[in-house]
Design a protein around this motif. Structure first.
Motif, PDB file in Angstrom:
ATOM      1  N   GLU A 168      47.179 -82.860   6.827  1.00  0.00           N
ATOM      2  CA  GLU A 168      45.960 -82.059   6.841  1.00  0.00           C
ATOM      3  C   GLU A 168      46.056 -80.857   5.909  1.00  0.00           C
ATOM      4  OE1 GLU A 168      42.947 -82.546   8.600  1.00  0.00           O
ATOM      5  OE2 GLU A 168      43.856 -84.536   8.745  1.00  0.00           O
ATOM      6  N   THR A 169      47.256 -80.496   5.493  1.00  0.00           N
ATOM      7  CA  THR A 169      47.426 -79.375   4.566  1.00  0.00           C
ATOM      8  C   THR A 169      46.911 -79.791   3.193  1.00  0.00           C
ATOM      9  OG1 THR A 169      49.417 -78.676   5.760  1.00  0.00           O
ATOM     10  CG2 THR A 169      49.082 -77.787   3.543  1.00  0.00           C
ATOM     11  N   PRO A 170      45.997 -79.032   2.602  1.00  0.00           N
ATOM     12  CA  PRO A 170      45.429 -79.426   1.299  1.00  0.00           C
ATOM     13  C   PRO A 170      46.492 -79.534   0.217  1.00  0.00           C
ATOM     14  CG  PRO A 170      44.121 -77.680   2.313  1.00  0.00           C
ATOM     15  CD  PRO A 170      45.375 -77.806   3.129  1.00  0.00           C
ATOM     16  N   CYS A 171      46.185 -80.317  -0.800  1.00  0.00           N
ATOM     17  CA  CYS A 171      47.076 -80.423  -1.950  1.00  0.00           C
ATOM     18  C   CYS A 171      47.215 -79.055  -2.618  1.00  0.00           C
ATOM     19  CB  CYS A 171      46.532 -81.426  -2.963  1.00  0.00           C
ATOM     20  SG  CYS A 171      46.320 -83.097  -2.312  1.00  0.00           S
ATOM     21  N   ALA A 172      48.298 -78.876  -3.354  1.00  0.00           N
ATOM     22  CA  ALA A 172      48.536 -77.604  -4.042  1.00  0.00           C
ATOM     23  C   ALA A 172      47.365 -77.273  -4.966  1.00  0.00           C
ATOM     24  CB  ALA A 172      49.831 -77.686  -4.844  1.00  0.00           C
ATOM     25  N   GLY A 173      46.884 -76.048  -4.876  1.00  0.00           N
ATOM     26  CA  GLY A 173      45.774 -75.614  -5.717  1.00  0.00           C
ATOM     27  C   GLY A 173      44.410 -75.975  -5.185  1.00  0.00           C
ATOM     28  N   GLN A 174      44.366 -76.651  -4.001  1.00  0.00           N
ATOM     29  CA  GLN A 174      43.082 -77.014  -3.412  1.00  0.00           C
ATOM     30  C   GLN A 174      42.915 -76.345  -2.054  1.00  0.00           C
ATOM     31  OE1 GLN A 174      42.196 -81.180  -3.403  1.00  0.00           O
ATOM     32  NE2 GLN A 174      42.730 -81.479  -5.547  1.00  0.00           N
ATOM     33  N   THR A 175      41.681 -76.299  -1.594  1.00  0.00           N
ATOM     34  CA  THR A 175      41.388 -75.658  -0.311  1.00  0.00           C
ATOM     35  C   THR A 175      40.820 -76.628   0.718  1.00  0.00           C
ATOM     36  OG1 THR A 175      39.175 -75.022  -1.101  1.00  0.00           O
ATOM     37  CG2 THR A 175      40.974 -73.419  -1.401  1.00  0.00           C
ATOM     38  N   GLN A 176      40.404 -77.816   0.289  1.00  0.00           N
ATOM     39  CA  GLN A 176      39.795 -78.787   1.190  1.00  0.00           C
ATOM     40  C   GLN A 176      40.785 -79.899   1.529  1.00  0.00           C
ATOM     41  OE1 GLN A 176      36.736 -78.400   2.553  1.00  0.00           O
ATOM     42  NE2 GLN A 176      36.600 -76.454   1.424  1.00  0.00           N
ATOM     43  N   SER A 177      40.977 -80.143   2.829  1.00  0.00           N
ATOM     44  CA  SER A 177      41.924 -81.171   3.244  1.00  0.00           C
ATOM     45  C   SER A 177      41.384 -82.585   3.057  1.00  0.00           C
ATOM     46  CB  SER A 177      42.301 -80.969   4.713  1.00  0.00           C
ATOM     47  OG  SER A 177      41.150 -81.099   5.545  1.00  0.00           O
ATOM     48  N   LYS A 178      40.067 -82.738   2.870  1.00  0.00           N
ATOM     49  CA  LYS A 178      39.479 -84.069   2.736  1.00  0.00           C
ATOM     50  C   LYS A 178      39.551 -84.610   1.314  1.00  0.00           C
ATOM     51  CE  LYS A 178      36.305 -83.713   6.649  1.00  0.00           C
ATOM     52  NZ  LYS A 178      34.900 -83.808   7.114  1.00  0.00           N
ATOM     53  N   SER A 179      39.937 -83.785   0.368  1.00  0.00           N
ATOM     54  CA  SER A 179      40.040 -84.241  -1.020  1.00  0.00           C
ATOM     55  C   SER A 179      41.507 -84.349  -1.421  1.00  0.00           C
ATOM     56  CB  SER A 179      39.309 -83.272  -1.967  1.00  0.00           C
ATOM     57  OG  SER A 179      39.870 -81.974  -1.872  1.00  0.00           O
ATOM     58  N   TYR A 180      41.789 -85.242  -2.380  1.00  0.00           N
ATOM     59  CA  TYR A 180      43.153 -85.497  -2.824  1.00  0.00           C
ATOM     60  C   TYR A 180      43.233 -85.334  -4.338  1.00  0.00           C
ATOM     61  CZ  TYR A 180      43.949 -87.386   1.832  1.00  0.00           C
ATOM     62  OH  TYR A 180      44.051 -87.528   3.190  1.00  0.00           O
ATOM     63  N   CYS A 181      44.359 -84.802  -4.802  1.00  0.00           N
ATOM     64  CA  CYS A 181      44.500 -84.535  -6.232  1.00  0.00           C
ATOM     65  C   CYS A 181      44.966 -85.760  -7.006  1.00  0.00           C
ATOM     66  CB  CYS A 181      45.472 -83.378  -6.460  1.00  0.00           C
ATOM     67  SG  CYS A 181      47.209 -83.763  -6.051  1.00  0.00           S
ATOM     68  N   HIS A 182      45.617 -86.722  -6.334  1.00  0.00           N
ATOM     69  CA  HIS A 182      46.115 -87.965  -6.938  1.00  0.00           C
ATOM     70  C   HIS A 182      47.170 -87.713  -8.011  1.00  0.00           C
ATOM     71  CE1 HIS A 182      43.004 -90.072  -4.754  1.00  0.00           C
ATOM     72  NE2 HIS A 182      42.091 -89.279  -5.264  1.00  0.00           N
ATOM     73  N   CYS A 186      52.606 -85.243  -6.230  1.00  0.00           N
ATOM     74  CA  CYS A 186      52.091 -84.659  -4.987  1.00  0.00           C
ATOM     75  C   CYS A 186      52.597 -85.455  -3.788  1.00  0.00           C
ATOM     76  CB  CYS A 186      50.565 -84.642  -5.001  1.00  0.00           C
ATOM     77  SG  CYS A 186      49.831 -84.000  -3.468  1.00  0.00           S
ATOM     78  N   VAL A 187      53.373 -84.817  -2.921  1.00  0.00           N
ATOM     79  CA  VAL A 187      53.920 -85.499  -1.754  1.00  0.00           C
ATOM     80  C   VAL A 187      52.814 -85.947  -0.809  1.00  0.00           C
ATOM     81  CG1 VAL A 187      54.266 -83.294  -0.548  1.00  0.00           C
ATOM     82  CG2 VAL A 187      55.572 -85.311   0.157  1.00  0.00           C
ATOM     83  N   ARG A 188      51.734 -85.179  -0.747  1.00  0.00           N
ATOM     84  CA  ARG A 188      50.626 -85.526   0.147  1.00  0.00           C
ATOM     85  C   ARG A 188      49.945 -86.810  -0.306  1.00  0.00           C
ATOM     86  NH1 ARG A 188      44.930 -83.500   0.500  1.00  0.00           N
ATOM     87  NH2 ARG A 188      44.267 -83.761   2.674  1.00  0.00           N
ATOM     88  N   CYS A 189      49.682 -86.924  -1.587  1.00  0.00           N
ATOM     89  CA  CYS A 189      48.963 -88.092  -2.108  1.00  0.00           C
ATOM     90  C   CYS A 189      49.855 -89.330  -2.189  1.00  0.00           C
ATOM     91  CB  CYS A 189      48.384 -87.782  -3.491  1.00  0.00           C
ATOM     92  SG  CYS A 189      47.102 -86.510  -3.492  1.00  0.00           S
ATOM     93  N   LYS A 190      51.098 -89.148  -2.626  1.00  0.00           N
ATOM     94  CA  LYS A 190      51.962 -90.281  -2.922  1.00  0.00           C
ATOM     95  C   LYS A 190      52.842 -90.715  -1.759  1.00  0.00           C
ATOM     96  CE  LYS A 190      50.516 -91.028  -7.019  1.00  0.00           C
ATOM     97  NZ  LYS A 190      49.789 -92.299  -7.308  1.00  0.00           N
ATOM     98  N   ALA A 191      52.956 -89.892  -0.737  1.00  0.00           N
ATOM     99  CA  ALA A 191      53.863 -90.254   0.361  1.00  0.00           C
ATOM    100  C   ALA A 191      53.239 -90.048   1.733  1.00  0.00           C
ATOM    101  CB  ALA A 191      55.159 -89.455   0.243  1.00  0.00           C
ATOM    102  N   LEU A 192      52.770 -88.842   2.014  1.00  0.00           N
ATOM    103  CA  LEU A 192      52.249 -88.562   3.353  1.00  0.00           C
ATOM    104  C   LEU A 192      51.045 -89.420   3.692  1.00  0.00           C
ATOM    105  CD1 LEU A 192      52.529 -84.678   3.612  1.00  0.00           C
ATOM    106  CD2 LEU A 192      53.582 -86.336   5.162  1.00  0.00           C
TER     107      LEU A 192
END
Length: 272
Positions: A168-182, A186-192
């Protein structure tokens, strides 16, 4: 019962080889017959030092074991699992620190450490089930199986929630948890996110009795039960589930999911 030779026990140790040289060998003779389902006999079968080893030390130090046998037996199992699988425990600790760092949570890593203990205990139990299947052609049933089924589900629910919350923590440099930087880094996009989505396919039917569904296309279906399986080689509880969101069926064991989490996330923990 005729005790099989070592050649009959080829399934032993395939899931996670124990560190005490037991690979490919059947258990030494014990004063028990067949596969007794009671948890007390389970401890005597596979943790004989529960009475004569670690617990003797507890007796000398505290003198409390007769009053609190369940607590002391749990301690024995946890100590044995940690002693046999120290590297695996450290891998989970590194992931816990990674999760806490992503969430900016100074205390959060301690919770993953606690869950790691039960991953280790379940792996030890899965090894024993694999050994029983290889040596005797049957699972250890009764209370042991009930405990394994329940603990496998609870482990899944717990690890899913910590992954979901961290995701739920936004990607680095972003403020919205529903969007992804791809971003590939990015550990959030590629792993979590991939880990969360795969775990969710098994969590939903086990926790909600409905398959993972596309809210727009299909809606809910009540009283859906994932088919439970147990791996002959791994000794691990697994589930066959259907997802209407992807229109696919998947079968995976608890051990497979545990290894998937570690293998997917650990490269990011190493670089954290």
């Amino acid at each position: 019962m005729v005790r099989p030779t070592s050649d009959d026990c080829s399934a032993w140790g395939r899931a996670e080889a124990p560190a005490r040289g037991a690979v490919g060998r059947c258990p030494a003779p014990r004063p028990w017959r067949g596969l007794i389902p009671g948890i007390g006999e389970f401890l005597n079968m596979f943790f004989p030092f529960a009475r004569f080893g670690l617990s003797a030390r507890f007796k000398e130090g505290l003198g409390m074991e007769p009053e609190f046998p369940t607590a002391f037996n749990f301690q024995v199992m946890l100590d044995d699992a940690r002693n046999r699988l120290p590297d695996l425990y450290q891998r989970w600790c590194r992931l816990g620190s990674l999760f806490a760092s992503i969430r900016h949570d100074e205390l959060g890593h301690s919770f993953e450490h606690l869950d790691a203990n039960f991953d280790l205990v379940l792996r030890m139990l899965e090894q024993e089930q694999s050994r029983a299947l290889g040596c005797y052609g049957k699972k250890i049933e009764g209370g042991v199986m009930f405990a394994q089924i329940s603990l496998s589900k609870m482990w899944l629910f717990s690890v899913y929630e910590i992954v979901r919350q961290t995701c739920e923590t936004p990607c680095a440099g972003q403020t919205q948890s529903k969007s992804y930087c791809h971003d590939n880094a990015c550990v959030r996009c590629k792993a979590l996110r991939p880990v969360r989505d795969r775990l969710n396919r098994f969590r939903v039917p086990l926790a909600k009795l409905q398959y993972e569904y596309d809210r727009v296309q299909t809606g809910k279906q009540s009283n859906y039960h994932a088919k439970m399986v147990i791996g002959n080689e791994s000794g691990s509880i697994g589930w066959e589930t259907y997802s209407s969101r992807t229109n696919t069926t998947e079968t995976a064991s608890r051990l497979e999911l545990s290894n998937f989490i570690l293998d997917t996330l650990e490269p990011f923990a190493a670089s954290d």
